[in-house]
Write a protein that holds these residues in place. Structure first.
Motif, mmCIF file in Angstrom:
data_model
loop_
_atom_site.group_PDB
_atom_site.id
_atom_site.type_symbol
_atom_site.label_atom_id
_atom_site.label_comp_id
_atom_site.label_asym_id
_atom_site.label_seq_id
_atom_site.Cartn_x
_atom_site.Cartn_y
_atom_site.Cartn_z
ATOM 1 N N GLY A 104 0.789 -1.220 0.000
ATOM 2 C CA GLY A 104 0.000 0.000 0.000
ATOM 3 C C GLY A 104 0.820 1.269 0.000
ATOM 4 O O GLY A 104 1.985 1.275 0.404
ATOM 5 N N SER A 136 -2.361 3.846 3.355
ATOM 6 C CA SER A 136 -2.528 2.677 4.218
ATOM 7 C C SER A 136 -2.366 3.048 5.693
ATOM 8 O O SER A 136 -2.775 2.279 6.572
ATOM 9 C CB SER A 136 -1.519 1.586 3.844
ATOM 10 O OG SER A 136 -0.187 2.002 4.077
ATOM 11 N N ILE A 161 -2.160 -11.361 1.908
ATOM 12 C CA ILE A 161 -2.722 -10.533 2.987
ATOM 13 C C ILE A 161 -3.474 -11.399 3.987
ATOM 14 O O ILE A 161 -3.345 -11.235 5.211
ATOM 15 C CB ILE A 161 -3.630 -9.439 2.403
ATOM 16 C CG1 ILE A 161 -2.815 -8.463 1.545
ATOM 17 C CG2 ILE A 161 -4.348 -8.686 3.524
ATOM 18 C CD1 ILE A 161 -3.661 -7.501 0.734
ATOM 19 N N TRP A 216 -13.117 -6.905 4.267
ATOM 20 C CA TRP A 216 -11.839 -6.291 4.660
ATOM 21 C C TRP A 216 -10.754 -6.669 3.672
ATOM 22 O O TRP A 216 -9.990 -5.812 3.210
ATOM 23 C CB TRP A 216 -11.463 -6.730 6.069
ATOM 24 C CG TRP A 216 -10.299 -5.988 6.655
ATOM 25 C CD1 TRP A 216 -10.322 -4.817 7.353
ATOM 26 C CD2 TRP A 216 -8.907 -6.371 6.595
ATOM 27 N NE1 TRP A 216 -9.051 -4.449 7.733
ATOM 28 C CE2 TRP A 216 -8.166 -5.390 7.280
ATOM 29 C CE3 TRP A 216 -8.226 -7.449 6.033
ATOM 30 C CZ2 TRP A 216 -6.773 -5.438 7.430
ATOM 31 C CZ3 TRP A 216 -6.842 -7.513 6.169
ATOM 32 C CH2 TRP A 216 -6.122 -6.522 6.854
ATOM 33 N N GLN A 229 -8.564 -4.240 0.995
ATOM 34 C CA GLN A 229 -7.101 -4.173 0.983
ATOM 35 C C GLN A 229 -6.542 -4.443 -0.408
ATOM 36 O O GLN A 229 -5.629 -3.754 -0.883
ATOM 37 C CB GLN A 229 -6.523 -5.202 1.969
ATOM 38 C CG GLN A 229 -6.927 -5.008 3.412
ATOM 39 C CD GLN A 229 -6.514 -3.661 3.965
ATOM 40 O OE1 GLN A 229 -5.358 -3.282 3.843
ATOM 41 N NE2 GLN A 229 -7.439 -2.945 4.562
ATOM 42 N N ARG A 289 -7.305 -1.469 -2.947
ATOM 43 C CA ARG A 289 -6.411 -0.328 -2.789
ATOM 44 C C ARG A 289 -5.009 -0.666 -3.276
ATOM 45 O O ARG A 289 -4.354 0.143 -3.942
ATOM 46 C CB ARG A 289 -6.339 0.124 -1.328
ATOM 47 C CG ARG A 289 -5.508 1.415 -1.170
ATOM 48 C CD ARG A 289 -5.302 1.810 0.266
ATOM 49 N NE ARG A 289 -4.563 0.775 0.976
ATOM 50 C CZ ARG A 289 -4.813 0.430 2.239
ATOM 51 N NH1 ARG A 289 -5.779 1.028 2.904
ATOM 52 N NH2 ARG A 289 -4.109 -0.521 2.823
ATOM 53 N N SER A 290 -4.554 -1.867 -2.980
ATOM 54 C CA SER A 290 -3.221 -2.269 -3.399
ATOM 55 C C SER A 290 -3.095 -2.255 -4.918
ATOM 56 O O SER A 290 -2.110 -1.752 -5.465
ATOM 57 C CB SER A 290 -2.898 -3.667 -2.857
ATOM 58 O OG SER A 290 -1.624 -4.094 -3.275
ATOM 59 N N TYR A 300 -0.638 -6.126 9.536
ATOM 60 C CA TYR A 300 -1.079 -4.779 9.155
ATOM 61 C C TYR A 300 -1.614 -3.994 10.354
ATOM 62 O O TYR A 300 -2.730 -3.492 10.345
ATOM 63 C CB TYR A 300 -2.122 -4.878 8.026
ATOM 64 C CG TYR A 300 -1.529 -5.510 6.795
ATOM 65 C CD1 TYR A 300 -0.826 -4.738 5.870
ATOM 66 C CD2 TYR A 300 -1.595 -6.878 6.587
ATOM 67 C CE1 TYR A 300 -0.231 -5.311 4.761
ATOM 68 C CE2 TYR A 300 -0.996 -7.465 5.473
ATOM 69 C CZ TYR A 300 -0.323 -6.673 4.573
ATOM 70 O OH TYR A 300 0.282 -7.241 3.475
ATOM 71 N N GLU A 352 -3.633 -0.692 10.281
ATOM 72 C CA GLU A 352 -5.054 -0.772 9.934
ATOM 73 C C GLU A 352 -5.840 -1.682 10.878
ATOM 74 O O GLU A 352 -7.031 -1.469 11.094
ATOM 75 C CB GLU A 352 -5.187 -1.288 8.492
ATOM 76 C CG GLU A 352 -4.623 -0.303 7.486
ATOM 77 C CD GLU A 352 -4.190 -0.970 6.195
ATOM 78 O OE1 GLU A 352 -4.836 -0.711 5.172
ATOM 79 O OE2 GLU A 352 -3.213 -1.741 6.220
#
Length: 254
Positions: free
Chosen positions: A26, A30, A145, A157, A161, A164-165, A235, A238
């Protein structure tokens, strides 16, 4: 190299100055949940986008940890910061150590959030294929992830992730950074370094948790200490932003 200063954004105006480097998956967004928990009166945090990520997606380069370190030092120069700490998440932790080696008189301390060490990161053949293929295959990113957070999060969730990545990283940069953060080995250069270090890891991170820190960072940095967040995986910014913010602020205030 373009010679341009990387995009960055400063949160807070407190006396504790820190450059913040993101993870492999990210960009600087992030850190949004963590940023919301950091007291702006305590620190001044400069969140940086590495080349090929976020607002720097069009910044071409070699996409190496050495380049990340050099670019981040240029951001510090742009800010007029003579001394500062560096906070690095995952691959950002590896680049942070190169910043320490490049500018030992400027980097006051390091905070590693599930940080990659200064040694080569071991990946067997099957795992290497999973990671290398993640540049072009979102399903690989999702599997990584999910695995590095202990399989504890729901589909919504994980999907967020991955989205966005994929949308905020250049596939070319993403793939190239893997070779650098996983392949570079400079641990002999950091051995016995006296810089204060805070390591914050998640109890549910199978790759860069307590055991990994004890066999690498804690052996090489005599002033390093470790905190384990019970409700986090890889992570923490987050997953558990509140406890992470508390740990960072307490360390920087020392």
């Amino acid at each position: 190299m373009t010679g341009r200063i990387l995009p960055y954004e400063v949160h807070g105006d407190g006396p504790a100055r820190a450059l913040v480097l993101h993870n492999w998956f990210g960009d600087r967004t992030s850190f949004a949940p963590l940023r919301a928990r950091l007291d702006p009166a305590v620190g001044s945090y400069a969140f940086v986008d590495c080349r090929g990520y976020g607002e720097a997606r069009d910044h071409t380069g070699a996409y190496t940890m050495e380049e990340v370190a050099s670019d981040a030092l240029a951001v510090a120069d742009d800010l007029g910061w003579d001394a500062f700490s560096v906070i690095g998440h995952s691959m950002g932790g590896k680049a942070a150590q190169l910043m320490l080696l490049d500018a030992p008189g400027r980097v006051r301390s390091l905070v590693g959030i599930s940080p990659v060490s200064a040694a080569r990161f071991p990946l067997d053949g099957e795992t290497w294929e999973l990671f290398a293929g993640a540049a072009g295959e979102p399903a690989n990113r999702r599997a990584i992830i999910d695995g590095t957070t202990g399989g504890r999060h729901d589909d919504a969730w994980l999907d967020a992730q991955v989205e966005r990545s994929v949308t905020r990283t250049s596939a070319t940069a993403f793939r190239a950074y893997l070779d650098s953060w996983a392949g570079a080995d400079f641990h002999e250069r950091v051995r016995d370094n006296p810089t204060p270090v805070l390591l914050v890891v998640g109890a549910h991170d199978p790759a860069l948790g307590r055991e990994a820190m004890e066999s690498t960072w804690l052996r090489w940095y005599p002033r390093a200490r470790l905190e384990v967040l019970g409700d986090a995986g890889h992570y923490a910014p987050e997953e558990t932003p509140g406890p992470l913010a508390e740990a960072i602020e307490a360390f920087l205030a020392d």
